[in-house]
Design a protein around this motif. Structure first.
Motif, short mmCIF file in Angstrom:
data_model
loop_
_atom_site.label_atom_id
_atom_site.label_comp_id
_atom_site.label_asym_id
_atom_site.label_seq_id
_atom_site.Cartn_x
_atom_site.Cartn_y
_atom_site.Cartn_z
N THR A 130 0.83 -1.20 0.00
CA THR A 130 0.00 0.00 0.00
C THR A 130 0.87 1.25 0.00
OG1 THR A 130 -1.83 -1.12 1.13
CG2 THR A 130 -1.73 1.29 1.31
N GLU A 131 1.86 1.28 0.85
CA GLU A 131 2.74 2.45 0.93
C GLU A 131 3.55 2.62 -0.35
OE1 GLU A 131 5.88 4.52 4.06
OE2 GLU A 131 5.18 2.46 4.39
N ALA A 132 4.03 1.51 -0.91
CA ALA A 132 4.84 1.58 -2.13
C ALA A 132 4.02 2.09 -3.31
CB ALA A 132 5.44 0.22 -2.45
N VAL A 133 2.78 1.63 -3.42
CA VAL A 133 1.92 2.06 -4.53
C VAL A 133 1.62 3.55 -4.42
CG1 VAL A 133 -0.38 1.82 -5.52
CG2 VAL A 133 0.94 -0.22 -4.92
N LEU A 134 1.37 4.01 -3.21
CA LEU A 134 1.13 5.44 -3.01
C LEU A 134 2.38 6.25 -3.34
CD1 LEU A 134 -0.87 5.19 0.32
CD2 LEU A 134 -1.77 6.06 -1.85
N ASP A 135 3.54 5.78 -2.91
CA ASP A 135 4.79 6.47 -3.22
C ASP A 135 5.05 6.48 -4.73
OD1 ASP A 135 5.28 7.02 -0.58
OD2 ASP A 135 6.60 5.31 -0.26
N HIS A 136 4.52 5.48 -5.41
CA HIS A 136 4.64 5.39 -6.87
C HIS A 136 3.76 6.40 -7.59
CE1 HIS A 136 5.85 3.28 -10.51
NE2 HIS A 136 4.59 3.10 -10.86
N GLY A 137 2.82 6.99 -6.85
CA GLY A 137 1.95 8.01 -7.42
C GLY A 137 0.56 7.56 -7.77
N ASP A 138 0.23 6.30 -7.48
CA ASP A 138 -1.09 5.79 -7.79
C ASP A 138 -2.05 6.02 -6.62
OD1 ASP A 138 -0.33 4.97 -10.30
OD2 ASP A 138 0.03 2.89 -9.73
N ARG A 139 -3.31 5.68 -6.86
CA ARG A 139 -4.34 5.75 -5.82
C ARG A 139 -4.56 4.37 -5.24
NH1 ARG A 139 -6.62 9.09 -10.24
NH2 ARG A 139 -7.30 7.09 -11.11
N VAL A 140 -4.94 4.33 -3.97
CA VAL A 140 -5.16 3.04 -3.31
C VAL A 140 -6.45 3.06 -2.49
CG1 VAL A 140 -4.28 1.34 -1.67
CG2 VAL A 140 -2.68 2.57 -3.15
N VAL A 141 -7.24 2.04 -2.67
CA VAL A 141 -8.33 1.73 -1.74
C VAL A 141 -7.79 0.61 -0.87
CG1 VAL A 141 -10.70 0.98 -1.48
CG2 VAL A 141 -10.04 2.36 -3.47
N ALA A 142 -7.46 0.93 0.37
CA ALA A 142 -6.84 -0.02 1.29
C ALA A 142 -7.90 -0.57 2.22
CB ALA A 142 -5.73 0.66 2.08
N THR A 143 -8.11 -1.88 2.16
CA THR A 143 -9.16 -2.48 2.98
C THR A 143 -8.54 -3.42 4.01
OG1 THR A 143 -9.59 -4.50 1.70
CG2 THR A 143 -10.58 -2.44 0.91
N SER A 144 -9.21 -3.48 5.15
CA SER A 144 -8.73 -4.31 6.24
C SER A 144 -9.80 -4.34 7.30
CB SER A 144 -7.43 -3.73 6.81
OG SER A 144 -7.08 -4.39 8.02
N ARG A 145 -9.68 -5.28 8.22
CA ARG A 145 -10.58 -5.28 9.38
C ARG A 145 -10.23 -4.15 10.33
NH1 ARG A 145 -11.90 -11.49 11.22
NH2 ARG A 145 -12.77 -12.22 9.24
N ASP A 146 -9.02 -3.62 10.24
CA ASP A 146 -8.62 -2.49 11.07
C ASP A 146 -7.78 -1.52 10.25
OD1 ASP A 146 -8.06 -0.75 13.12
OD2 ASP A 146 -6.49 -1.99 14.01
N PRO A 147 -8.41 -0.76 9.35
CA PRO A 147 -7.65 0.14 8.48
C PRO A 147 -7.12 1.38 9.18
CG PRO A 147 -9.99 0.43 8.10
CD PRO A 147 -9.85 -0.71 9.08
N THR A 148 -7.52 1.60 10.43
CA THR A 148 -7.10 2.81 11.12
C THR A 148 -5.59 2.88 11.31
OG1 THR A 148 -7.46 1.76 13.28
CG2 THR A 148 -9.29 3.03 12.34
N VAL A 149 -4.91 1.73 11.29
CA VAL A 149 -3.45 1.74 11.46
C VAL A 149 -2.75 2.43 10.29
CG1 VAL A 149 -3.49 -0.34 12.87
CG2 VAL A 149 -3.15 -0.54 10.41
N LEU A 150 -3.48 2.59 9.18
CA LEU A 150 -2.92 3.25 8.00
C LEU A 150 -3.20 4.75 7.98
CD1 LEU A 150 -3.85 0.56 5.31
CD2 LEU A 150 -1.61 0.94 6.34
N LYS A 151 -3.79 5.27 9.04
CA LYS A 151 -4.14 6.69 9.08
C LYS A 151 -2.95 7.60 8.78
CE LYS A 151 -6.83 10.25 10.09
NZ LYS A 151 -5.82 11.33 10.18
N PRO A 152 -1.72 7.30 9.24
CA PRO A 152 -0.58 8.17 8.90
C PRO A 152 -0.37 8.31 7.40
CG PRO A 152 0.01 6.74 10.73
CD PRO A 152 -1.32 6.27 10.23
N LEU A 153 -0.74 7.28 6.63
CA LEU A 153 -0.59 7.38 5.17
C LEU A 153 -1.61 8.35 4.58
CD1 LEU A 153 0.05 3.67 4.09
CD2 LEU A 153 1.71 5.52 4.37
N VAL A 154 -2.77 8.46 5.19
CA VAL A 154 -3.76 9.44 4.73
C VAL A 154 -3.21 10.85 4.93
CG1 VAL A 154 -6.08 10.37 5.09
CG2 VAL A 154 -5.69 7.90 5.24
N ASP A 155 -2.54 11.06 6.04
CA ASP A 155 -1.95 12.37 6.32
C ASP A 155 -0.89 12.73 5.28
OD1 ASP A 155 -3.56 12.45 8.56
OD2 ASP A 155 -2.00 11.65 9.89
#
Length: 278
Positions: free
Chosen positions: A21-46
């Motif tokens: 997920t992080e690599a794809v975002l750094d690559h410049g693409d968009r990501v729909v990141a799904t998980s039972r607990d997606p809140t751990v990815l909140k820093p990537l939203v920032d």
């Protein structure tokens, strides 16, 4: 595909899914990141803003999967790349695994991938473009002791995906089975555990000491991100690709053994044929 792609990644909150997920975002693409607990990815939203959409998703809930894909399509206009990464690894002999554990293993690893695949296909067919990446395992091609139910889920994923690849090629949709070999993630520790039976101690010993994992060198999980992007960027991606080394030799041994066994018992195959013309 558009220059900026939209990815739909399941199991995105930990392990390889989080790295990808992080690599794809750094690559410049968009990501729909799904998980039972997606809140751990909140820093990537920032960091990445509206290029990342976090969705709480249990892939075993077919209605929720359909809703999540519809949300992704509404937000970004379509899903270009699906990565079915959600899964767990149940370690245990076949008799040790409970009925509930066996069903749950198939629900996540096989049916979860099936539901998300089916959900994105109409849009991909309409656009005549798309990539579906199924995270399988070397265990999707070889079955080791004490991993039978887990590997059954991957064998099912392999068969479905190979058939699917032939079905959707005409629509410009490519299917690739990614088969990681050995990477130090939290997959095993985060997965359900069986109640061990001493009667199968030899099976676990065979898995860890000789017949299974000990013959492989652990790879760098972070390095798989570049490999993932290389597969998606390829004009003609493979149906199967191993992530890590040592798998080719293991598969040569496996397939040679299968053929040798079938040839040894070919006289019974001919007996079963009877006198019918071939």
């Amino acid at each position: 595909m558009s220059a900026t792609r939209t990815w739909f990644i399941t199991g995105a909150s930990r392990g390889l899914g989080a790295l990808w997920t992080e690599a794809v975002l750094d690559h410049g693409d968009r990501v729909v990141a799904t998980s039972r607990d997606p809140t751990v990815l909140k820093p990537l939203v920032d960091r990445h803003g509206d290029r990342l959409l976090l969705l709480d998703l249990d892939v075993t809930d077919r209605a929720a999967v359909d809703t999540a894909v519809a949300t992704a399509e509404e937000r970004f206009g379509g899903v270009d790349v699906l990565v079915n990464n959600a899964g767990h690894m149940l370690t245990g002999a076949v008799e040790e695994v409970s009925a509930e554990q066996a069903v749950a293993q198939m629900d996540v690893n096989y049916f979860g991938a099936l539901w998300t695949t089916r959900a994105v296909l109409p849009g991909m067919r309409e656009r005549r473009s798309g990539r579906i990446l199924q995270v399988s395992s070397l265990g999707g091609l070889i079955a080791y002791p004490a991993l039978g139910v887990y590997q059954a889920s991957k064998w099912a994923l392999e068969a479905m995906s190979q058939s699917l690849a032939a079905e959707v090629e005409a629509y410009g949709v490519h299917v690739t089975l990614i088969e990681p070999i050995m990477f130090p993630t939290d997959l095993a520790t985060a997965s359900p555990q069986v109640r061990s039976d001493p009667a199968y101690a030899h099976a676990r010993a065979a898995l860890y000491a000789g017949a299974g994992a000990s013959g492989f060198t652990p790879g760098d999980p972070a390095a798989t991100s570049a490999a993932l992007l290389a597969v998606v960027d390829a004009p003609n991606p493979p149906l199967r690709v191993l992530f890590g080394t040592g798998g080719i030799d293991a598969l040569r041994t496996e397939f040679a053994g299968r053929l040798a066994g079938l040839e040894e018992w070919d006289h019974v195959s001919r007996l079963a044929q009877g006198t019918a013309e071939r």
